[in-house]
Design a protein around this motif. Structure first.
Motif, mmCIF file in Angstrom:
data_model
loop_
_atom_site.group_PDB
_atom_site.id
_atom_site.type_symbol
_atom_site.label_atom_id
_atom_site.label_comp_id
_atom_site.label_asym_id
_atom_site.label_seq_id
_atom_site.Cartn_x
_atom_site.Cartn_y
_atom_site.Cartn_z
ATOM 1 N N LYS A 174 0.894 -1.155 0.049
ATOM 2 C CA LYS A 174 0.007 0.151 0.056
ATOM 3 C C LYS A 174 0.989 1.238 -0.012
ATOM 4 C CE LYS A 174 -3.991 2.161 2.703
ATOM 5 N NZ LYS A 174 -4.834 1.935 3.918
ATOM 6 N N GLY A 175 0.720 2.149 -1.028
ATOM 7 C CA GLY A 175 1.460 3.186 -1.159
ATOM 8 C C GLY A 175 0.847 4.576 -0.319
ATOM 9 N N THR A 176 1.455 5.676 -0.597
ATOM 10 C CA THR A 176 1.209 6.892 0.240
ATOM 11 C C THR A 176 1.222 8.017 -1.203
ATOM 12 O OG1 THR A 176 1.817 6.177 2.210
ATOM 13 C CG2 THR A 176 1.580 8.464 1.895
ATOM 14 N N VAL A 177 0.360 8.803 -1.035
ATOM 15 C CA VAL A 177 0.371 10.062 -2.018
ATOM 16 C C VAL A 177 0.031 11.225 -1.182
ATOM 17 C CG1 VAL A 177 -0.929 11.150 -3.977
ATOM 18 C CG2 VAL A 177 -0.700 8.659 -3.785
ATOM 19 N N LEU A 178 0.937 12.060 -1.325
ATOM 20 C CA LEU A 178 0.983 13.387 -0.728
ATOM 21 C C LEU A 178 0.754 14.479 -1.694
ATOM 22 C CD1 LEU A 178 1.319 14.742 2.141
ATOM 23 C CD2 LEU A 178 3.703 14.990 1.602
ATOM 24 N N GLY A 179 -0.215 15.328 -1.593
ATOM 25 C CA GLY A 179 -0.296 16.435 -2.533
ATOM 26 C C GLY A 179 -0.430 17.735 -1.774
ATOM 27 N N VAL A 180 0.596 18.749 -2.325
ATOM 28 C CA VAL A 180 0.741 20.082 -1.899
ATOM 29 C C VAL A 180 0.656 20.849 -2.878
ATOM 30 C CG1 VAL A 180 2.321 19.223 0.050
ATOM 31 C CG2 VAL A 180 3.135 20.322 -2.178
ATOM 32 N N ASP A 181 -0.140 22.221 -2.402
ATOM 33 C CA ASP A 181 -0.519 23.282 -3.330
ATOM 34 C C ASP A 181 -0.632 24.552 -2.517
ATOM 35 O OD1 ASP A 181 -1.208 23.418 -6.360
ATOM 36 O OD2 ASP A 181 -1.951 25.060 -5.474
ATOM 37 N N LEU A 182 -0.609 25.735 -3.243
ATOM 38 C CA LEU A 182 -0.667 26.828 -2.650
ATOM 39 C C LEU A 182 -2.101 27.061 -2.106
ATOM 40 C CD1 LEU A 182 1.563 29.317 -4.555
ATOM 41 C CD2 LEU A 182 1.781 28.966 -2.125
ATOM 42 N N GLN A 183 -3.065 26.667 -3.073
ATOM 43 C CA GLN A 183 -4.379 26.605 -2.983
ATOM 44 C C GLN A 183 -5.008 25.282 -2.257
ATOM 45 O OE1 GLN A 183 -6.856 26.513 -6.728
ATOM 46 N NE2 GLN A 183 -4.842 26.576 -7.616
ATOM 47 N N GLU A 184 -6.231 25.385 -1.470
ATOM 48 C CA GLU A 184 -6.558 24.420 -0.797
ATOM 49 C C GLU A 184 -7.484 23.586 -1.934
ATOM 50 O OE1 GLU A 184 -10.056 23.592 2.698
ATOM 51 O OE2 GLU A 184 -9.259 25.641 2.181
ATOM 52 N N MET A 185 -7.492 22.256 -1.982
ATOM 53 C CA MET A 185 -7.884 21.270 -2.640
ATOM 54 C C MET A 185 -9.144 20.814 -2.146
ATOM 55 S SD MET A 185 -4.471 19.582 -4.424
ATOM 56 C CE MET A 185 -3.588 19.649 -3.154
ATOM 57 N N ASP A 186 -9.930 20.180 -3.003
ATOM 58 C CA ASP A 186 -11.095 19.030 -2.517
ATOM 59 C C ASP A 186 -10.375 17.882 -2.256
ATOM 60 O OD1 ASP A 186 -13.347 21.309 -2.845
ATOM 61 O OD2 ASP A 186 -13.365 20.505 -4.903
ATOM 62 N N HIS A 187 -11.320 17.094 -1.246
ATOM 63 C CA HIS A 187 -10.684 15.728 -0.761
ATOM 64 C C HIS A 187 -10.434 14.829 -2.235
ATOM 65 C CE1 HIS A 187 -10.244 12.197 1.478
ATOM 66 N NE2 HIS A 187 -11.466 11.656 0.809
#
Length: 249
Positions: A104-117
């Motif tokens: 099972k892997g892991t995905v981490l998303g980062v951005d200046l703006q908020e993102m929908d789940h």
């Protein structure tokens, strides 16, 4: 030879291009962009497949060639909004644990703006250029990453060379973060624009990775100068070894 479906008049059906009239308050360039979007087969596929944008197919095609989004991988997506790359990564690294018998892997998303789940992804509002961003990312991951990827582009200025320099600077900054968070053997993928200033970036990556290639996926529009640098086999945080293997086209 199979024939296309018939309509009620007996004529063979065919796809028709959508034409957009220039509306009051909309520029000609905006009208052209909207028309291109409405007729783009990747945009239509994205809607049908549930992806948040056509860019999802770029990372799908890149990974089909280089195979770095494997079950169990820990992935960081920089500038992740609206989230299409994260959606692809979640499926391929098995972040939801849907592939029995696979890690099972892991995905981490980062951005200046908020993102929908996005189910299976952990999303954070963060400026990756800020001090301590690398430590935050490693803390959220619980260690190092196997993949750092970026489809980021600086806001367009309308001046081709300026835009090229801006995106190269952004890509170099993303690479510097990747050097801090990647584990040995990891992969870095990022969008660049062809234009001549990417030589320094390529030189740096060739010292840090065992192999560096450039690839323009079919999902990239033919009239776009974008391509993606794919650096595999990270040598380690303190390594700066000999030049990597020759580029691929």
């Amino acid at each position: 030879m199979a024939k296309g479906p018939k309509n009620s008049s007996g004529r063979g059906q065919r796809d028709l291009k959508v034409k957009v009239k220039t509306a009051r308050g909309r520029s000609l360039s905006s009208t052209r962009w909207l028309q291109r979007q409405l007729n783009d087969p990747y945009v239509k596929r994205a809607r049908a497949d549930g992806y948040r944008g056509r860019a999802a197919y770029k990372i799908l095609e890149i990974d089909d060639k280089y195979r770095f989004l494997v079950p169990g991988a820990r992935v960081v997506d920089l500038g992740a909004a609206p989230g299409g790359w994260c959606q692809v990564a979640v499926k391929r690294v098995n972040a939801l644990g849907e592939k029995s018998g696979k890690a099972k892997g892991t995905v981490l998303g980062v951005d200046l703006q908020e993102m929908d789940h996005i189910p299976g992804a952990e999303l954070h509002q963060l400026d990756f250029l800020s001090d301590g961003a690398d430590d935050l990312i490693k803390g959220w991951l619980g260690g190092g990453a196997d993949v750092v990827m970026s489809d980021m582009a600086a806001a367009s200025s309308g001046h081709k060379q300026t835009d090229h320099l801006r995106i190269i600077a952004l890509c170099e900054a993303a690479a510097e973060l990747a050097f801090d968070v990647l584990d040995e053997g990891g992969t870095f993928v990022a969008k660049v624009l062809a234009g001549g200033a990417e030589g320094t970036l390529q030189h740096i990556l060739k010292q840090r990775f065992r192999k560096v290639a450039n690839f323009k996926p079919p999902a990239s529009r033919s009239d776009s100068s974008e391509k993606f640098v794919v650096a595999t086999g990270f040598r380690g945080r303190d390594a700066a070894g000999p030049a990597s293997e020759p580029d691929e086209g």
